[in-house]
Design an enzyme around this catalytic site. Structure first.
Site, PDB file in Angstrom:
ATOM      1  N   GLU A  82       0.892  -1.162   0.000  1.00  0.00           N
ATOM      2  CA  GLU A  82       0.000   0.000   0.000  1.00  0.00           C
ATOM      3  C   GLU A  82       0.922   1.202   0.000  1.00  0.00           C
ATOM      4  O   GLU A  82       1.734   1.363   0.911  1.00  0.00           O
ATOM      5  CB  GLU A  82      -0.900  -0.062   1.237  1.00  0.00           C
ATOM      6  CG  GLU A  82      -2.017   0.946   1.228  1.00  0.00           C
ATOM      7  CD  GLU A  82      -1.625   2.242   1.907  1.00  0.00           C
ATOM      8  OE1 GLU A  82      -1.124   3.156   1.204  1.00  0.00           O
ATOM      9  OE2 GLU A  82      -1.814   2.340   3.126  1.00  0.00           O
TER      10      GLU A  82
ATOM     11  N   CYS B  32      -1.885   8.375   4.499  1.00  0.00           N
ATOM     12  CA  CYS B  32      -1.898   7.991   3.084  1.00  0.00           C
ATOM     13  C   CYS B  32      -3.220   8.357   2.425  1.00  0.00           C
ATOM     14  O   CYS B  32      -3.339   8.322   1.209  1.00  0.00           O
ATOM     15  CB  CYS B  32      -1.595   6.507   2.911  1.00  0.00           C
ATOM     16  SG  CYS B  32      -2.561   5.471   3.984  1.00  0.00           S
TER      17      CYS B  32
END
Lengths: 501, 501
Positions: A238, A275
């Site tokens: 990720e 993020c």
């Protein structure tokens, strides 16, 4: 004095030996283990938060919340593990040939002579690389570790050097939980080291999967390494994204002030080190957008600088911010005027025309920190063009009235296609831990859009189907037995049931 | 005259344009399309079988059966598509904070403020490379195509040159079905060409996934290409295996003759051109094993040569067979003594000691055709050593009495770990099309052990989760709506239900 080299080979071998026992642990046994880790973390919560605060400069309250989230992940993934629907159990029994007239057309039936029973089984040792921005939730005993342990895989954590002491404390808690549950201690191993150790862990033949949370550069490098192995292995990396937010005209006009307050918070909380941070705001040039820009710029300028996670992150932020601001047409709309410390963030709202944005792919790169770029599109068509230019994202967001949604109907499919989570009239930050969460998305947000890093469905990253053909009932695991002793939801001869057969 | 170059770029763009419509097709609409393809194939069944027989040298009866299997795949995957459980729907509604005393410990609950609804959505254009050995079931309208279309993805088939005429006929049938169902014709595109066109299809930025059935060399090359793209994409390559069969002592002693008859059939049917062909038989040296070897050798020598699929396959068979027979210690136990034609197979049983097998990794390589190697182990320990040396397999098989299973208890976990399907007292050939089937396995059997090529679960290879956050009910697809208009099985707030909320 040179540090003792980390014996990677011995570590992975120990992990594989633990796998040979741990894969046989019952679903309930895994759930108990995960819950016990949460209990062990609770017992040292105060020192954990204190240590993490010193290492990461994140606020105590935020860290306490993150620890609680981590415990919830462990507990709820354990519960999902025991519930067992993630095993994707399918059972097909041999069928008698139907009596009487044959079915027409004949291809609408199939002969079935074999007894087939399928369920997911663990892949084997999983190497986890934690993130610097979540010392608990995406690190040592974070989501990847919880998913892998729930799947029945042992875990080798490569500790993040930016919070090594925190990582050591968490690792010791996991090890205590393993002992308390009577599991092999090597079901969880903790490795400190650098790039070389990380690469050796990924390349070891007995390593069966990798979980990674971090930068695009780091994630892609590990992905490439793993795919070039003689036996490639799955890597779920990720790698963040810019999380574009489309501010549609009517909504912006009606909610300018609330929108500015909502987004300054989303952009700057925890020094913007998320993020899912909204790094890109897109609107249509208008007096209303200018008004909103002024409000948001004003809010941003009032946010004090904050010490970032570690010097590397601060330096990267400063460089990437400077690179973005250097691009033709990019202007600062709002930022601090006071001097900032060496490792501190500089909350910044920049702005650029749609035309300049479209010419400069650099502006799609994440500036990890409290930074957002407002793209002022000339018209409706340019908004669509910007949407079409976007790479894969963890999230895309629409701030829109019903009227906006109708007039920008073509925008929705473009955004859905480019993200894992599609948000309406909210902020992309705040990733709830629930089965319906999707934390993932098309590359470069992750290396495999088919999986999620958050929510119990993330367990499937680390498991594979195994079909038993023609085995006696008592030689198969209880999950597949005739009487369904665990009471699992299974598909038997194409029908969903908790009954035996 | 040079052939017109295939405009790969234009083809993939057309496929993507079709995707923008096709992804919105209802589940029932996709099921109707798949069924219609089966109907269109039925209408030309005679010419299809005739054409395929001429191109592949496979027997008419086998081809008729394969066509029916292909139709069943299309029909049953369509039914599974409409049933909808493959969508993995998860819905989590905002939760009221519980009233009264707080839950203890606090990490056993989680705040939920967002409305989250998740389902699988199609990846986009899928490029399918069919297999030469299954001109119907693993080719143009085969399993990969059926799964991709069920997922909502358009398909671009790269036709196999060994059955180009068959492929053209099947493609035309699929196109007729698309027209009949009112779908964009470009939902299915058929490309003839060579290596270069295949590579260009995999590298095109709008290609979103690849399905492949064939050799290890071919599959790995496409996998590497796809992983090295700027945006890597999933490749599911099924690359065959040697499908080891362990003949345990008591079973072999009691069933020598039946076993020989069962296995000669499994090794030589369709000239052994099956990816689940048992290419490796493993037993413990004994008079009983020698007796079985004699029986099987005798059976093998009685099998006439058969024309193989195409000259490339025949040449590869002859070379790989010769290479294997050249290895130190390998001997021919039974084969033909008559002369064989240029493109014909030579049914062969070879034999080798366990010791020599363990020294020569070459003997683990697939000899695609009617060939099997009997490994004679010196003892129980060597059987385990051979098992430990095995690479990933589509299948592993145990031929064993209950007593054998008890005395070789350590063998089972070793074999389970190395395969996708674990067979007891049967043959690995004969892959039934049912939800519980697993046709896949650890590398090098496939490039991703987490997916299957056969059974409706194969649909998931071509889909990814998308989460809608905070959207109004009527702006979401019916699959996710409050009233559950399609009556799907969904997980709502952690509970399985077909009810609305």
């Amino acid at each position: 004095m040179a540090a003792t080299p980390i014996p990677v080979n011995a570590i992975v071998k120990r992990s594989y030996a633990a796998f040979e026992q741990y894969r046989n642990t019952t679903l309930a046994g895994r759930a108990a283990f995960l819950e016990r880790i949460a209990v062990e973390l609770e017992a040292i919560a105060v020192v954990l938060v204190e240590t993490a605060a010193a290492e990461t400069h994140l606020a105590d309250a935020r860290l306490r919340g993150e620890l609680q989230r981590t415990q919830w992940q462990l507990y709820s993934y354990g519960q999902a593990c025991a519930e067992g629907s993630w095993l994707d159990i399918r059972i097909d029994r041999p069928l008698e040939q139907p009596q009487g007239a044959p079915v027409e057309p004949s291809w609408k039936v199939s002969e079935r002579k074999q007894d087939l029973r399928k369920m997911l089984v663990p892949l084997g040792p999983v190497v986890v690389f934690g993130a610097s921005n979540f010392p608990f939730a995406y690190s040592t005993a974070g989501g990847d570790t919880a998913c892998a342990l729930a799947a029945g895989c042992p875990v080798i954590v490569k500790a993040h050097p930016a919070h090594a002491a925190t990582s050591r404390l968490v690792a010791a808690a996991v090890e205590r939980a393993a002992v308390a549950c009577g599991l092999p201690a090597n079901v969880f191993l903790h490795v400190e080291g650098g790039l070389e150790e990380g690469q050796a862990l990924v390349l070891h033949p007995l390593t069966r999967a990798v979980g990674f949370t971090g930068s695009l550069e780091g994630g892609r490098a590990l992905f490439d390494l793993a795919q070039q192995r003689p036996e490639p292995i799955p890597v779920f990396a990720e790698m963040g994204s810019v999380n574009p937010v489309f501010l549609l005209p009517e909504y912006t006009k009606q909610n300018a002030s609330a929108l500015a307050k909502q987004y300054v918070q989303s952009i700057t909380a925890s020094a913007g080190q998320f993020c899912t941070n909204p790094g890109l705001l897109i609107g249509v040039e208008s007096p209303e957008l200018q008004h909103f820009q002024k409000l948001l710029a004003h809010e941003m300028a009032a946010i004090p600088p904050a010490e970032m996670l570690h010097p590397g992150i601060a330096t990267a932020f400063q460089h990437k911010r400077a690179d973005a601001l250097d691009v033709d047409g990019v202007e600062v709309a709002g930022t601090l005027s006071c001097p900032v410390g060496r490792n501190e963030s500089i909350p910044t709202l920049a702005t650029v025309s749609g035309e300049d944005f479209l010419c400069n792919p650099l502006l799609q790169e994440e500036v990890f920190g409290p930074y957002s770029l407002l793209v002022r599109c000339s018209d409706h068509a340019q908004v669509l063009e910007v949407a079409r230019s976007l790479k894969g994202q963890l999230t895309t967001t629409l701030m829109a009235t019903p009227g906006d949604l109708r007039s920008f109907a073509a925008l929705q499919p473009l955004l859905r296609e480019r993200c894992g989570r599609f948000v309406c009239n909210s902020v992309p930050t705040g990733v709830e831990v629930a089965p319906a969460m999707m934390h993932g998305g098309p590359y470069p947000a992750t290396t495999d859009s088919r999986f999620t890093a958050v929510g119990a469905d993330g367990i499937r990253r680390f498991a594979r189907p195994l079909c038993y053909q023609n085995w006696d009932d008592d030689l198969m695991p209880p999950e597949l037995q005739k009487d369904n002793p665990l009471g699992l939801l299974r598909m038997v001869n194409g029908e969903w049931t908790r009954a035996g057969f």
